[in-house]
Design a protein around this motif. Structure first.
Motif, PDB file in Angstrom:
ATOM      1  N   ILE A 117      42.599  66.160 -21.481  1.00 60.20           N
ATOM      2  CA  ILE A 117      41.941  64.919 -21.922  1.00 60.20           C
ATOM      3  C   ILE A 117      40.621  65.224 -22.629  1.00 60.20           C
ATOM      4  CG2 ILE A 117      40.846  62.793 -21.114  1.00 60.20           C
ATOM      5  CD1 ILE A 117      42.945  62.680 -18.902  1.00 60.20           C
ATOM      6  N   VAL A 118      39.830  66.118 -22.039  1.00 61.53           N
ATOM      7  CA  VAL A 118      38.535  66.459 -22.633  1.00 61.53           C
ATOM      8  C   VAL A 118      38.730  67.120 -23.996  1.00 61.53           C
ATOM      9  CG1 VAL A 118      36.505  67.938 -22.389  1.00 61.53           C
ATOM     10  CG2 VAL A 118      37.346  66.649 -20.423  1.00 61.53           C
ATOM     11  N   THR A 119      39.682  68.045 -24.085  1.00 59.45           N
ATOM     12  CA  THR A 119      39.927  68.743 -25.348  1.00 59.45           C
ATOM     13  C   THR A 119      40.440  67.789 -26.423  1.00 59.45           C
ATOM     14  OG1 THR A 119      40.482  70.754 -24.127  1.00 59.45           O
ATOM     15  CG2 THR A 119      41.139  70.673 -26.424  1.00 59.45           C
ATOM     16  N   ALA A 120      41.368  66.904 -26.029  1.00 61.00           N
ATOM     17  CA  ALA A 120      41.917  65.951 -26.992  1.00 61.00           C
ATOM     18  C   ALA A 120      40.867  64.949 -27.443  1.00 61.00           C
ATOM     19  CB  ALA A 120      43.110  65.223 -26.389  1.00 61.00           C
ATOM     20  N   ALA A 121      40.015  64.496 -26.486  1.00 69.40           N
ATOM     21  CA  ALA A 121      38.979  63.513 -26.831  1.00 69.40           C
ATOM     22  C   ALA A 121      37.936  64.107 -27.769  1.00 69.40           C
ATOM     23  CB  ALA A 121      38.311  63.007 -25.551  1.00 69.40           C
ATOM     24  N   ALA A 122      37.672  65.405 -27.633  1.00 68.06           N
ATOM     25  CA  ALA A 122      36.686  66.050 -28.505  1.00 68.06           C
ATOM     26  C   ALA A 122      37.149  66.032 -29.954  1.00 68.06           C
ATOM     27  CB  ALA A 122      36.428  67.475 -28.042  1.00 68.06           C
ATOM     28  N   GLY A 123      38.471  66.154 -30.162  1.00 64.52           N
ATOM     29  CA  GLY A 123      39.023  66.046 -31.510  1.00 64.52           C
ATOM     30  C   GLY A 123      38.867  67.285 -32.369  1.00 64.52           C
ATOM     31  N   ASN A 124      38.108  68.269 -31.920  1.00 66.07           N
ATOM     32  CA  ASN A 124      37.865  69.447 -32.741  1.00 66.07           C
ATOM     33  C   ASN A 124      39.093  70.349 -32.849  1.00 66.07           C
ATOM     34  OD1 ASN A 124      35.162  68.653 -33.017  1.00 66.07           O
ATOM     35  ND2 ASN A 124      34.572  69.700 -31.135  1.00 66.07           N
ATOM     36  N   ASN A 125      39.975  70.232 -31.885  1.00 69.14           N
ATOM     37  CA  ASN A 125      41.141  71.107 -31.854  1.00 69.14           C
ATOM     38  C   ASN A 125      42.421  70.400 -32.294  1.00 69.14           C
ATOM     39  OD1 ASN A 125      39.766  73.440 -30.565  1.00 69.14           O
ATOM     40  ND2 ASN A 125      39.481  71.979 -28.902  1.00 69.14           N
ATOM     41  N   ILE A 126      42.259  69.220 -32.891  1.00 75.44           N
ATOM     42  CA  ILE A 126      43.413  68.431 -33.326  1.00 75.44           C
ATOM     43  C   ILE A 126      43.246  68.077 -34.802  1.00 75.44           C
ATOM     44  CG2 ILE A 126      44.704  66.302 -32.983  1.00 75.44           C
ATOM     45  CD1 ILE A 126      43.768  66.253 -30.133  1.00 75.44           C
ATOM     46  N   ASN A 127      44.277  68.326 -35.584  1.00 77.20           N
ATOM     47  CA  ASN A 127      44.219  68.019 -37.007  1.00 77.20           C
ATOM     48  C   ASN A 127      44.443  66.524 -37.241  1.00 77.20           C
ATOM     49  OD1 ASN A 127      44.215  68.368 -39.848  1.00 77.20           O
ATOM     50  ND2 ASN A 127      46.451  68.443 -39.842  1.00 77.20           N
ATOM     51  N   THR A 128      43.451  65.848 -37.787  1.00 78.75           N
ATOM     52  CA  THR A 128      43.555  64.419 -38.102  1.00 78.75           C
ATOM     53  C   THR A 128      43.340  64.167 -39.601  1.00 78.75           C
ATOM     54  OG1 THR A 128      41.201  64.116 -37.567  1.00 78.75           O
ATOM     55  CG2 THR A 128      42.794  63.722 -35.800  1.00 78.75           C
ATOM     56  N   ASN A 129      43.335  65.231 -40.394  1.00 81.56           N
ATOM     57  CA  ASN A 129      43.084  65.128 -41.822  1.00 81.56           C
ATOM     58  C   ASN A 129      44.363  64.753 -42.564  1.00 81.56           C
ATOM     59  OD1 ASN A 129      42.211  65.353 -44.444  1.00 81.56           O
ATOM     60  ND2 ASN A 129      42.028  67.593 -44.416  1.00 81.56           N
ATOM     61  N   ALA A 130      44.365  63.589 -43.205  1.00 83.10           N
ATOM     62  CA  ALA A 130      45.566  63.103 -43.889  1.00 83.10           C
ATOM     63  C   ALA A 130      45.958  63.985 -45.063  1.00 83.10           C
ATOM     64  CB  ALA A 130      45.333  61.673 -44.368  1.00 83.10           C
ATOM     65  N   ALA A 131      45.014  64.755 -45.607  1.00 84.72           N
ATOM     66  CA  ALA A 131      45.296  65.602 -46.766  1.00 84.72           C
ATOM     67  C   ALA A 131      45.712  67.016 -46.368  1.00 84.72           C
ATOM     68  CB  ALA A 131      44.070  65.668 -47.675  1.00 84.72           C
ATOM     69  N   SER A 132      45.839  67.276 -45.071  1.00 86.61           N
ATOM     70  CA  SER A 132      46.177  68.615 -44.599  1.00 86.61           C
ATOM     71  C   SER A 132      47.672  68.877 -44.720  1.00 86.61           C
ATOM     72  CB  SER A 132      45.744  68.780 -43.143  1.00 86.61           C
ATOM     73  OG  SER A 132      46.241  69.983 -42.606  1.00 86.61           O
ATOM     74  N   ASN A 133      48.022  70.127 -45.001  1.00 85.93           N
ATOM     75  CA  ASN A 133      49.436  70.495 -45.082  1.00 85.93           C
ATOM     76  C   ASN A 133      50.044  70.717 -43.699  1.00 85.93           C
ATOM     77  OD1 ASN A 133      51.735  71.123 -46.775  1.00 85.93           O
ATOM     78  ND2 ASN A 133      51.514  73.245 -46.075  1.00 85.93           N
ATOM     79  N   GLU A 134      49.188  70.776 -42.664  1.00 84.14           N
ATOM     80  CA  GLU A 134      49.685  70.876 -41.308  1.00 84.14           C
ATOM     81  C   GLU A 134      50.014  69.484 -40.775  1.00 84.14           C
ATOM     82  OE1 GLU A 134      46.488  72.993 -39.279  1.00 84.14           O
ATOM     83  OE2 GLU A 134      47.783  74.756 -39.250  1.00 84.14           O
ATOM     84  N   ARG A 135      50.698  69.470 -39.633  1.00 84.63           N
ATOM     85  CA  ARG A 135      51.039  68.182 -39.046  1.00 84.63           C
ATOM     86  C   ARG A 135      49.769  67.452 -38.617  1.00 84.63           C
ATOM     87  NH1 ARG A 135      55.203  66.588 -34.123  1.00 84.63           N
ATOM     88  NH2 ARG A 135      54.556  64.440 -34.017  1.00 84.63           N
ATOM     89  N   VAL A 136      49.777  66.135 -38.814  1.00 80.19           N
ATOM     90  CA  VAL A 136      48.656  65.296 -38.409  1.00 80.19           C
ATOM     91  C   VAL A 136      48.948  64.680 -37.052  1.00 80.19           C
ATOM     92  CG1 VAL A 136      47.288  63.257 -38.973  1.00 80.19           C
ATOM     93  CG2 VAL A 136      48.006  64.804 -40.793  1.00 80.19           C
ATOM     94  N   TRP A 137      47.963  64.760 -36.146  1.00 81.37           N
ATOM     95  CA  TRP A 137      48.098  64.197 -34.800  1.00 81.37           C
ATOM     96  C   TRP A 137      47.089  63.069 -34.636  1.00 81.37           C
ATOM     97  CZ3 TRP A 137      51.735  66.330 -31.387  1.00 81.37           C
ATOM     98  CH2 TRP A 137      52.316  67.524 -31.826  1.00 81.37           C
ATOM     99  N   ASN A 138      47.498  62.030 -33.917  1.00 82.96           N
ATOM    100  CA  ASN A 138      46.635  60.865 -33.708  1.00 82.96           C
ATOM    101  C   ASN A 138      46.099  60.836 -32.285  1.00 82.96           C
ATOM    102  OD1 ASN A 138      46.962  59.110 -36.264  1.00 82.96           O
ATOM    103  ND2 ASN A 138      49.069  59.637 -35.736  1.00 82.96           N
ATOM    104  N   THR A 139      44.819  60.468 -32.159  1.00 88.34           N
ATOM    105  CA  THR A 139      44.243  60.239 -30.831  1.00 88.34           C
ATOM    106  C   THR A 139      44.148  58.745 -30.534  1.00 88.34           C
ATOM    107  OG1 THR A 139      42.008  60.331 -31.785  1.00 88.34           O
ATOM    108  CG2 THR A 139      42.906  62.383 -30.899  1.00 88.34           C
ATOM    109  N   GLY A 140      44.544  57.911 -31.503  1.00 88.22           N
ATOM    110  CA  GLY A 140      44.523  56.464 -31.302  1.00 88.22           C
ATOM    111  C   GLY A 140      45.886  55.940 -30.883  1.00 88.22           C
ATOM    112  N   VAL A 141      46.105  54.641 -31.106  1.00 88.89           N
ATOM    113  CA  VAL A 141      47.361  54.009 -30.690  1.00 88.89           C
ATOM    114  C   VAL A 141      47.881  53.122 -31.808  1.00 88.89           C
ATOM    115  CG1 VAL A 141      46.798  54.017 -28.239  1.00 88.89           C
ATOM    116  CG2 VAL A 141      46.078  52.077 -29.646  1.00 88.89           C
TER     117      VAL A 141
END
Length: 297
Positions: A165-189
């Protein structure tokens, strides 16, 4: 003795099957989502730790219930499965609240009777109960190793869950960039959503979503020079400043189109991309009650 061995064998098979199904589910997710692209290695490891230690907790408590049932003449397999299927604490608490008292064998006929019974209900033999037999019933916690194992596993599960939970909430280790060639992950709903991808057509409907939420579908370009991306999108509720952005991403090439207020279906040329896989994304910024149909042709 043989019957007991068969019951234990069935319990071991059940536990093994549960673990196998969990790992199979992780494996299928890994294949379907192209692995854990866009996540730091710590996040899936922490999540896997939560699942493994949760299963260990269930296993230890199920083992304790199995042994306890044997002492009380109840069905050990049934209650062990209840603990495994239900959440560990709930299944264990249900069993503890309704478990029968410990019984003893009648010396005359072998029928199990209460420690406090004065007569055998099967053959009527009078039972000579000493005060120590009726009052000082064994109350110690038996098979303590299973309880200790369950407590340790639960503690480790909570540690992994907190870390996740702490790691996911920090967001630094999750790609949320829509322009990235990697998969995008959401922390919202996202709410009231239906999504399908059949015969190359991606259909998405949703009621609302948290700011910046991204829905993604991988598509394939067969002939970039002649094919186009077709998008028929309708946003029924558009608050002030709200937008819906369509992203096309392939390697280092990323293009975005505002599709909030399309007067007619969009036809976007793909000649600046290459043949092969392309990420098609919708970035939701406040729009609601939206339906879309996107395909490449």
């Amino acid at each position: 003795m043989k019957h007991t061995k068969n019951r234990k064998r069935l319990l071991y098979i059940t536990v093994g099957a549960v673990f196998l199904l969990v790992f199979l589910r992780f494996g299928l997710f890994f294949l379907k989502s192209e692995g854990f692209s866009g996540l730091s290695v710590g996040i899936p490891l922490l999540l896997l730790g939560v699942v493994i230690f949760a299963l260990c907790t269930s296993g230890f408590l199920a083992a304790w219930v199995y042994e306890d049932c044997g002492k009380r003449g109840d069905d050990p397999i049934l209650w062990a499965i209840v603990v495994l299927v239900a959440t560990p604490l709930i299944g264990w608490m249900i069993y503890v609240l309704r478990r029968p008292e410990i019984k003893r064998d009648c010396p005359a006929c072998g029928h199990q009777i209460s420690l406090r019974a004065k007569y055998c209900e099967e053959c009527g033999t009078h039972m000579e109960n000493k005060e120590d037999d009726t009052i000082m019933v064994k109350q110690e916690t038996h098979h303590l190793k299973w309880i200790i194992g369950g407590v340790i596993s639960m503690a480790l599960m909570l540690v992994c869950l907190t870390g996740f939970i702490v790691t996911a909430a920090a967001g630094n280790n999750i790609n949320t960039n829509a322009a990235s060639n990697e998969r995008v992950w959401n922390t919202g709903v996202i709410g009231m959503t239906t999504s399908s991808f059949i015969d190359g057509v991606w259909k998405l409907k949703f009621g609302s979503a948290s700011e910046g939420f991204i829905k993604e579908q991988n598509m394939k370009i067969q002939d970039a020079d002649t094919q186009m991306l077709h998008a028929d999108i309708s946003c029924k509720t558009v608050p002030d400043g709200a937008t819906l952005v369509l992203w096309l991403v392939q390697g280092d090439t990323a293009r975005s189109v505002d599709v909030t207020d399309l007067s007619e279906p969009l036809e976007y040329p793909l000649d600046e991309f290459e043949n092969g896989k392309i990420h098609v994304r919708l970035q939701i910024n406040g729009v609601k009650d939206t339906s879309s149909e996107i395909y490449i042709q």
